[in-house]
Enzyme design. Structure first.
Site, PDB file in Angstrom:
ATOM      1  CG  ASP A  99      -0.305  -0.258   2.532  1.00 20.12           C
ATOM      2  OD1 ASP A  99       0.909  -0.551   2.560  1.00 20.12           O
ATOM      3  OD2 ASP A  99      -1.000  -0.180   3.570  1.00 20.12           O
ATOM      4  CG  ASP A 102       6.669   5.983   6.459  1.00 13.11           C
ATOM      5  OD1 ASP A 102       7.255   6.989   6.032  1.00 13.11           O
ATOM      6  OD2 ASP A 102       6.205   5.933   7.615  1.00 13.11           O
ATOM      7  CE  LYS A 130       4.448   8.533   5.066  1.00 12.37           C
ATOM      8  NZ  LYS A 130       3.362   8.603   6.074  1.00 12.37           N
ATOM      9  CG  PHE A 151      -0.476   9.061   9.038  1.00 14.14           C
ATOM     10  CD1 PHE A 151       0.660   8.288   9.215  1.00 14.14           C
ATOM     11  CD2 PHE A 151      -1.722   8.443   9.139  1.00 14.14           C
ATOM     12  CE1 PHE A 151       0.569   6.927   9.500  1.00 14.14           C
ATOM     13  CE2 PHE A 151      -1.822   7.089   9.431  1.00 14.14           C
ATOM     14  CZ  PHE A 151      -0.669   6.331   9.612  1.00 14.14           C
TER      15      PHE A 151
END
Ligand code: IMP
Length: 177
Positions: A99, A102, A130, A151
């Site tokens: 998904d 990070d 991200k 976020f």
């Protein structure tokens, strides 16, 4: 108690057309091969399902669930396998479907696990990249969208198990009440 405001970052229409194009690109690249898609639960469930529906090559599907010890909204490098790969990986072309990447710790650990099982090839498709907090340099072969910071929730992504069911992706802003 925490409360939030949220704003749409990627609309459902933008998501669907991007996922369709990703699926077309992957189908072209793996034409003539049978691909093993490994989804990283739980956040990937909506993206994974849409991606598979838009693909037009034969695929097999499997899922893993990983947890990393960490605090609040960031993870640590200590990744635990809660549910492992069940299908055979040796000699297969594997595409990991995430998904969001990070820090990169989760993906890095999973790639190492798959390589140790002697996959023929391992590539990565992530809906969101991200890069703000990236700690490990992980390769992402297919990226849906890049997110500069903040976020995000919705389209499978959660904050404390909330908001997964939204069809759009939102940036979440915490406000104190
Ligand atoms: P990483 O190991 O730090 O790359 O973490 C990846 C995992 O952290 C993702 O699969 C998500 O479950 C979670 N995560 C990281 N950033 C976000 C975010 O902005 N929203 C929701 N979940 C996130």
């Amino acid at each position: 108690m925490k409360d939030f405001t949220k704003e749409v970052l990627f609309s459902r229409d933008a998501i669907q057309s991007r996922v369709q194009r990703l699926a077309e690109e992957i189908s072209r690249d793996y034409h003539g091969k049978e691909l093993l898609l490994i989804g990283v639960l739980n956040g990937v469930f909506m993206f994974f399902s849409d991606l598979v529906k838009y693909m037009d090559i034969p695929v097999k599907v499997d899922f893993v669930r990983l947890a990393s010890y960490g605090s609040g909204t960031t993870s640590s490098g200590d990744v635990r396998v809660l549910k492992g790969i069940e299908l055979s990986v040796a000699g297969r072309d594997v595409l990991v479907v995430e998904d969001i990447v990070d820090t990169g710790y989760t993906l890095d650990a999973l790639i190492k696990i798959i390589k140790a099982k002697n996959a023929d090839s391992v590539k990565v498709c992530a809906l969101l990249d991200k890069s703000e907090r990236r700690m490990v340099d992980v390769p992402i072969d297919y990226t849906g969208f890049t997110v500069e910071q903040g976020f995000v929730v919705g389209y499978g992504l959660d904050y404390d198990e909330q908001f997964r069911y939204f069809q759009d992706i939102y940036t979440l802003h915490e406000i104190s009440v």
